[in-house]
Design a protein around this motif. Structure first.
Motif, short mmCIF file in Angstrom:
data_model
loop_
_atom_site.label_atom_id
_atom_site.label_comp_id
_atom_site.label_asym_id
_atom_site.label_seq_id
_atom_site.Cartn_x
_atom_site.Cartn_y
_atom_site.Cartn_z
N ARG A 12 16.29 44.90 84.08
CA ARG A 12 15.23 45.79 84.58
C ARG A 12 15.43 46.12 86.05
O ARG A 12 15.36 47.29 86.46
CB ARG A 12 13.87 45.13 84.37
CG ARG A 12 12.69 45.94 84.90
CD ARG A 12 11.39 45.18 84.72
NE ARG A 12 10.25 45.94 85.22
CZ ARG A 12 9.84 45.92 86.49
NH1 ARG A 12 10.49 45.18 87.38
NH2 ARG A 12 8.78 46.64 86.85
N SER A 13 15.69 45.12 86.87
CA SER A 13 15.87 45.34 88.31
C SER A 13 17.08 46.22 88.59
O SER A 13 17.03 47.14 89.42
CB SER A 13 16.03 43.99 89.03
OG SER A 13 14.89 43.18 88.83
N ASN A 15 4.73 45.67 81.52
CA ASN A 15 3.90 44.53 81.91
C ASN A 15 4.05 43.36 80.94
O ASN A 15 4.14 42.20 81.37
CB ASN A 15 2.44 44.95 81.99
CG ASN A 15 2.19 45.93 83.13
OD1 ASN A 15 2.88 45.90 84.15
ND2 ASN A 15 1.22 46.82 82.95
N LEU A 16 4.09 43.66 79.65
CA LEU A 16 4.27 42.60 78.66
C LEU A 16 5.64 41.94 78.80
O LEU A 16 5.79 40.72 78.65
CB LEU A 16 4.09 43.16 77.25
CG LEU A 16 2.67 43.59 76.86
CD1 LEU A 16 2.66 44.20 75.47
CD2 LEU A 16 1.71 42.40 76.93
N THR A 17 6.66 42.76 79.09
CA THR A 17 8.00 42.22 79.28
C THR A 17 8.05 41.27 80.46
O THR A 17 8.64 40.18 80.40
CB THR A 17 9.02 43.35 79.47
OG1 THR A 17 9.01 44.21 78.33
CG2 THR A 17 10.43 42.79 79.67
N MET A 18 7.43 41.66 81.56
CA MET A 18 7.43 40.80 82.75
C MET A 18 6.64 39.51 82.52
O MET A 18 7.00 38.46 83.02
CB MET A 18 6.86 41.57 83.93
CG MET A 18 7.76 42.68 84.44
SD MET A 18 9.40 42.06 84.99
CE MET A 18 10.42 42.37 83.53
N VAL A 19 5.55 39.61 81.75
CA VAL A 19 4.81 38.39 81.41
C VAL A 19 5.68 37.47 80.55
O VAL A 19 5.73 36.25 80.76
CB VAL A 19 3.50 38.73 80.68
CG1 VAL A 19 2.84 37.47 80.13
CG2 VAL A 19 2.54 39.44 81.62
N ALA A 63 11.91 48.59 79.80
CA ALA A 63 10.93 48.26 80.82
C ALA A 63 11.18 49.05 82.10
O ALA A 63 10.24 49.49 82.77
CB ALA A 63 10.97 46.76 81.12
N ALA A 64 12.46 49.27 82.45
CA ALA A 64 12.79 50.03 83.66
C ALA A 64 12.46 51.50 83.50
O ALA A 64 11.97 52.15 84.43
CB ALA A 64 14.26 49.85 84.00
N THR A 65 12.75 52.05 82.33
CA THR A 65 12.48 53.47 82.10
C THR A 65 11.00 53.76 81.88
O THR A 65 10.57 54.91 81.96
CB THR A 65 13.27 53.99 80.89
OG1 THR A 65 12.97 53.17 79.74
CG2 THR A 65 14.77 53.92 81.16
#
Length: 338
Positions: A221-222, A130-134, A120-122
């Motif tokens: 991710r952060s 977006n799907l990961t954050m959801v 997600a970060a890369t």
């Protein structure tokens, strides 16, 4: 490093003393008399007084605590009012089930969350990101018991693929070696038992892993986003290194330091999450024993269980501090110098 570990171990002593005092006082503040619960409504006042004297409840609270503390240092956590067994025996029977479930859930959370956070970060702002954050938002927002009910409905009632309660099938016998059902089945080469234990672990492990998985993925991710903006990463890319080498050899190792902290804290939290999970899935682990002991005002059992849980939490945090030195030698040098 050894000096640092020694200092941390000494620092755990006042922590455990504080935990024992809080739990001891809290249990005595809860309404209800353990002797009255055990005796029932038919007991006479004389029988109630005799039972309270036998259980040591007629003594001042501070005397009861000192007796508990002295015995705990000797490894004696007292006698369970409910089972009439030594608390250490009840904990030894139930604790392996909780540890097995918690370790399985944490492994599942780390295996899924860390790669997801890195990807997600890369691929920031991509569809996968977006799907990961959801998914992270959903995972953090849903309570454990609701996740458990949904998974039971899906895998147990709709698909009928997995068992929903217990530790092993009723028709399968398994000898006790270590107390860990999966390990015992492997050590005894009892492959039907191993398969049954794994089948019974799937749904509870997913349930328990959901919230830590979301938190670890968000932190990964952060942390990766912050590290990827550092000068040394730009320098590595300017040298013409492959993107995979830049990410997994240079960036990920530094990004894992805060992730390790979160993993340690979440593993300690799994012990409390296991209370709900084991109750919903009828697993006779430490969490379910704790709930039953609280309902019966079993002071000795609750105090012993919380003390063991606090000890595990402290040990996990110590291991996290040691891992800091493995991931970043500068931390090890500063810790040794201190």
């Amino acid at each position: 490093m050894l000096e640092f570990i020694g200092k941390r171990l000494l620092a755990t002593i006042p922590v455990l003393i504080g935990v024992s005092i809080v739990v001891f006082v809290g249990m005595h503040l809860i309404p209800g008399d353990p002797a009255q619960i055990l005796l029932g409504d038919r007991g006479s006042p004389e029988e109630l007084a005799a039972l309270r004297a036998e259980m040591g409840l007629d003594r001042p609270v501070w005397v009861q605590y000192l007796r508990f503390a002295v015995n705990a240092v000797r490894g004696d956590l007292g006698l369970s009012y409910r089972t009439r067994n030594p608390v250490t025996r009840d904990i030894a029977d139930a604790f392996p089930l909780t540890i097995e479930l918690s370790v399985t859930a944490m492994l599942l959370a780390v295996v899924v969350a860390v790669p997801s956070g890195v990807l997600a970060a890369t691929r920031q702002y991509s569809l996968f990101d977006n799907l990961t954050m959801v998914g992270v938002l959903v995972g953090v927002s849903m309570p454990v018991f609701w996740i458990a009910l949904l998974l039971m409905l899906l895998f147990g009632y709709s698909l009928r693929l997995l068992p929903l309660s217990g530790v092993i099938g009723d028709a399968i016998t398994l000898g006790r070696v270590t107390g860990f059902p999966l390990m015992d089945s492997i050590l005894t080469l009892n492959w039907p038992a191993a398969g049954s234990v794994l089948m019974h672990l799937v749904v509870p492990s997913i349930t328990l892993a959901t919230i830590p998985m979301a938190i670890i993925a968000r932190m990964t991710r952060s942390s990766m986003l912050e590290v990827l903006r550092q000068d040394y990463v730009r320098t590595a890319r300017a040298k013409g290194l492959a993107e995979r080498t830049v990410i997994y050899r240079h960036a990920l190792k530094n990004a894992l330091i805060p992730v390790v902290t979160v993993v340690g804290l979440q593993f300690g939290g799994l012990l409390s999450g296991a209370v709900i999970t084991e109750t919903v899935f009828a697993r006779p682990g430490l969490g379910r024993v704790a709930v039953t002991s609280i309902l019966f005002r079993d002071y000795a059992a609750v105090q012993g269980i919380v003390l063991v849980g606090a000890t595990v939490f402290v040990i996990v945090n110590l291991l996290v501090d040691v891992l800091y030195g493995v991931l970043d030698p500068r931390i090890r040098v500063r810790g040794g110098a201190a």
